[in-house]
Write a protein that holds these residues in place. Structure first.
Motif, PDB file in Angstrom:
ATOM      1  N   GLN A   6      -9.374 -18.876   8.624  1.00  0.00           N
ATOM      2  CA  GLN A   6      -9.932 -18.715   7.299  1.00  0.00           C
ATOM      3  C   GLN A   6      -9.505 -19.864   6.413  1.00  0.00           C
ATOM      4  O   GLN A   6      -8.577 -20.575   6.713  1.00  0.00           O
ATOM      5  CB  GLN A   6      -9.500 -17.386   6.665  1.00  0.00           C
ATOM      6  CG  GLN A   6      -8.140 -17.415   5.997  1.00  0.00           C
ATOM      7  CD  GLN A   6      -6.990 -17.166   6.934  1.00  0.00           C
ATOM      8  OE1 GLN A   6      -7.183 -16.919   8.102  1.00  0.00           O
ATOM      9  NE2 GLN A   6      -5.792 -17.252   6.454  1.00  0.00           N
ATOM     10  N   LEU A  11     -10.545 -17.124   0.654  1.00  0.00           N
ATOM     11  CA  LEU A  11     -10.398 -15.732   1.059  1.00  0.00           C
ATOM     12  C   LEU A  11      -9.574 -14.949   0.037  1.00  0.00           C
ATOM     13  O   LEU A  11      -9.928 -13.826  -0.311  1.00  0.00           O
ATOM     14  CB  LEU A  11      -9.757 -15.656   2.443  1.00  0.00           C
ATOM     15  CG  LEU A  11      -9.792 -14.313   3.135  1.00  0.00           C
ATOM     16  CD1 LEU A  11     -11.208 -13.794   3.257  1.00  0.00           C
ATOM     17  CD2 LEU A  11      -9.171 -14.427   4.504  1.00  0.00           C
ATOM     18  N   SER A  15     -10.921 -11.891  -2.190  1.00  0.00           N
ATOM     19  CA  SER A  15     -10.187 -10.623  -2.143  1.00  0.00           C
ATOM     20  C   SER A  15      -9.835 -10.141  -3.547  1.00  0.00           C
ATOM     21  O   SER A  15      -9.941  -8.955  -3.851  1.00  0.00           O
ATOM     22  CB  SER A  15      -8.907 -10.775  -1.322  1.00  0.00           C
ATOM     23  OG  SER A  15      -9.208 -10.995   0.010  1.00  0.00           O
ATOM     24  N   LYS A  27     -17.024  -4.111  -0.336  1.00  0.00           N
ATOM     25  CA  LYS A  27     -15.716  -4.277   0.317  1.00  0.00           C
ATOM     26  C   LYS A  27     -15.808  -3.933   1.799  1.00  0.00           C
ATOM     27  O   LYS A  27     -15.283  -4.655   2.649  1.00  0.00           O
ATOM     28  CB  LYS A  27     -14.666  -3.381  -0.349  1.00  0.00           C
ATOM     29  CG  LYS A  27     -14.316  -3.777  -1.755  1.00  0.00           C
ATOM     30  CD  LYS A  27     -13.330  -2.790  -2.334  1.00  0.00           C
ATOM     31  CE  LYS A  27     -13.057  -3.071  -3.784  1.00  0.00           C
ATOM     32  NZ  LYS A  27     -12.126  -2.115  -4.372  1.00  0.00           N
ATOM     33  N   PHE A  30     -17.726  -6.599   3.662  1.00  0.00           N
ATOM     34  CA  PHE A  30     -16.908  -7.810   3.812  1.00  0.00           C
ATOM     35  C   PHE A  30     -15.981  -7.686   5.019  1.00  0.00           C
ATOM     36  O   PHE A  30     -15.926  -8.564   5.875  1.00  0.00           O
ATOM     37  CB  PHE A  30     -16.120  -8.041   2.519  1.00  0.00           C
ATOM     38  CG  PHE A  30     -15.235  -9.250   2.529  1.00  0.00           C
ATOM     39  CD1 PHE A  30     -15.719 -10.485   2.916  1.00  0.00           C
ATOM     40  CD2 PHE A  30     -13.914  -9.158   2.141  1.00  0.00           C
ATOM     41  CE1 PHE A  30     -14.906 -11.604   2.922  1.00  0.00           C
ATOM     42  CE2 PHE A  30     -13.091 -10.264   2.140  1.00  0.00           C
ATOM     43  CZ  PHE A  30     -13.595 -11.485   2.525  1.00  0.00           C
ATOM     44  N   ARG A  31     -15.264  -6.569   5.115  1.00  0.00           N
ATOM     45  CA  ARG A  31     -14.366  -6.357   6.255  1.00  0.00           C
ATOM     46  C   ARG A  31     -15.144  -6.302   7.571  1.00  0.00           C
ATOM     47  O   ARG A  31     -14.735  -6.885   8.574  1.00  0.00           O
ATOM     48  CB  ARG A  31     -13.560  -5.069   6.065  1.00  0.00           C
ATOM     49  CG  ARG A  31     -12.406  -5.193   5.100  1.00  0.00           C
ATOM     50  CD  ARG A  31     -11.500  -3.978   5.146  1.00  0.00           C
ATOM     51  NE  ARG A  31     -12.184  -2.732   4.872  1.00  0.00           N
ATOM     52  CZ  ARG A  31     -12.411  -2.247   3.653  1.00  0.00           C
ATOM     53  NH1 ARG A  31     -11.986  -2.906   2.602  1.00  0.00           N
ATOM     54  NH2 ARG A  31     -13.045  -1.099   3.486  1.00  0.00           N
ATOM     55  N   LEU A  34     -16.366  -9.852   8.519  1.00  0.00           N
ATOM     56  CA  LEU A  34     -15.251 -10.680   8.985  1.00  0.00           C
ATOM     57  C   LEU A  34     -14.856 -10.291  10.412  1.00  0.00           C
ATOM     58  O   LEU A  34     -14.626 -11.145  11.268  1.00  0.00           O
ATOM     59  CB  LEU A  34     -14.040 -10.537   8.067  1.00  0.00           C
ATOM     60  CG  LEU A  34     -14.032 -11.367   6.793  1.00  0.00           C
ATOM     61  CD1 LEU A  34     -12.787 -11.048   5.976  1.00  0.00           C
ATOM     62  CD2 LEU A  34     -14.085 -12.844   7.107  1.00  0.00           C
ATOM     63  N   VAL A  75      -7.927  -7.837  10.674  1.00  0.00           N
ATOM     64  CA  VAL A  75      -8.617  -8.313   9.482  1.00  0.00           C
ATOM     65  C   VAL A  75      -7.897  -7.698   8.298  1.00  0.00           C
ATOM     66  O   VAL A  75      -7.791  -6.475   8.191  1.00  0.00           O
ATOM     67  CB  VAL A  75     -10.106  -7.908   9.472  1.00  0.00           C
ATOM     68  CG1 VAL A  75     -10.767  -8.310   8.175  1.00  0.00           C
ATOM     69  CG2 VAL A  75     -10.824  -8.520  10.650  1.00  0.00           C
ATOM     70  N   LYS A  76      -7.390  -8.545   7.437  1.00  0.00           N
ATOM     71  CA  LYS A  76      -6.675  -8.077   6.254  1.00  0.00           C
ATOM     72  C   LYS A  76      -7.315  -8.741   5.037  1.00  0.00           C
ATOM     73  O   LYS A  76      -7.400  -9.974   4.974  1.00  0.00           O
ATOM     74  CB  LYS A  76      -5.192  -8.443   6.357  1.00  0.00           C
ATOM     75  CG  LYS A  76      -4.355  -7.854   5.275  1.00  0.00           C
ATOM     76  CD  LYS A  76      -2.893  -8.143   5.514  1.00  0.00           C
ATOM     77  CE  LYS A  76      -2.091  -7.600   4.354  1.00  0.00           C
ATOM     78  NZ  LYS A  76      -0.698  -7.976   4.437  1.00  0.00           N
ATOM     79  N   THR A  77      -7.787  -7.945   4.104  1.00  0.00           N
ATOM     80  CA  THR A  77      -8.494  -8.495   2.943  1.00  0.00           C
ATOM     81  C   THR A  77      -7.727  -8.301   1.642  1.00  0.00           C
ATOM     82  O   THR A  77      -8.286  -8.504   0.576  1.00  0.00           O
ATOM     83  CB  THR A  77      -9.890  -7.852   2.810  1.00  0.00           C
ATOM     84  OG1 THR A  77      -9.744  -6.440   2.703  1.00  0.00           O
ATOM     85  CG2 THR A  77     -10.764  -8.194   3.994  1.00  0.00           C
ATOM     86  N   THR A  78      -6.461  -7.934   1.732  1.00  0.00           N
ATOM     87  CA  THR A  78      -5.667  -7.766   0.520  1.00  0.00           C
ATOM     88  C   THR A  78      -4.359  -8.522   0.657  1.00  0.00           C
ATOM     89  O   THR A  78      -3.913  -8.825   1.755  1.00  0.00           O
ATOM     90  CB  THR A  78      -5.357  -6.281   0.255  1.00  0.00           C
ATOM     91  OG1 THR A  78      -4.652  -5.750   1.368  1.00  0.00           O
ATOM     92  CG2 THR A  78      -6.626  -5.486   0.019  1.00  0.00           C
ATOM     93  N   ALA A  82      -4.005 -12.369   3.286  1.00  0.00           N
ATOM     94  CA  ALA A  82      -5.393 -12.041   3.592  1.00  0.00           C
ATOM     95  C   ALA A  82      -5.914 -13.021   4.625  1.00  0.00           C
ATOM     96  O   ALA A  82      -5.704 -14.220   4.515  1.00  0.00           O
ATOM     97  CB  ALA A  82      -6.233 -12.095   2.321  1.00  0.00           C
TER      98      ALA A  82
END
Length: 157
Positions: A6, A11, A15, A27, A30-31, A34, A75-78, A82
Motif C-alpha cells: 500500500q 491509505l 481510513s 467502509k 473498501f475492506r 482491498l 486487511v487493516k483499515t484503521t 493500516a
C-alpha cells in the motif's frame, strides 16, 4: 514476516475519512475490495512453500503443510498500521515450530534435533520462498490496491 502493498499515506488518509463518514456500506466495500485485490497473492506464497525441496514429499502435517496453513491475508483499515499484509504467522504454527517461518526464509543454515531427539542434530539449509514468490506478483497487486484507493477516494470526495 509480511510484505506491505500500500501507499501508507494515502491509505491512512482514506481510513481517516472513512472513520469520519458514517457510511458502513462504503467502509465494508473498501475492506472487501482491498481483500480481493491482494487475495491472489496467498495461493502464490502457498505454492512456493509446497515447492520447497524435501526428501519425504509434501505432507499437510509436515513443515511445509504447517507453513502453508499459517499463510494469511490481513486487511487493516484503521490505526497507524493500516494496510494490506500477506503474512506467514509463526503464532499459527505448532508450538515447537513458531520460529520456523523466518528460519526457512532466512539466509543462514539452522540446526534442529531429529524428531525431537536432542542427541542427534542436523543442519538444514534455508529455502527462501516468500519474497521470491511475491516479487513477480507484487507490482500487479500494488496496482490493484492503488485502483481500490483511487475508487474509494472518488467516492469520499
Amino acid at each position: 514476516m509480511s510484505i506491505r502493498l500500500q501507499d501508507g499515506g494515502d491509505l491512512r488518509r482514506i481510513s481517516r475519512e472513512l472513520r469520519r463518514m458514517d457510511d458502513k456500506e462504503v467502509k465494508k466495500r473498501f475492506r472487501t475490495e482491498l481483500r480481493a485485490a491482494a487475495k491472489p497473492l496467498v495461493p502464490k506464497v502457498r505454492a512456493a512453500i509446497r515447492q520447497i525441496p524435501s526428501k519425504r514429499g509434501y505432507s499437510p502435517d509436515g513443515l511445509r503443510g504447517a507453513l502453508s496453513k499459517a499463510t494469511k491475508l490481513e486487511v487493516k483499515t484503521t490505526g497507524k498500521q493500516a494496510g494490506v499484509a500477506i503474512r506467514v504467522d509463526g503464532r499459527k504454527m505448532p508450538s515447537h515450530m513458531k520460529s520456523l517461518p523466518s528460519m526457512v526464509e532466512g539466509k543462514k543454515r539452522f540446526r534442529h534435533p531429529v524428531f525431537g531427539n536432542r542427541n542427534v542434530w542436523v543442519t538444514q539449509t534455508s529455502h527462501p520462498y516468500f519474497y521470491s514468490a511475491l516479487r513477480m506478483a507484487g507490482p500487479v497487486a500494488r496496482r490493484a490496491v492503488n485502483r481500490v484507493l483511487d475508487g474509494i477516494s472518488k467516492d469520499i470526495s
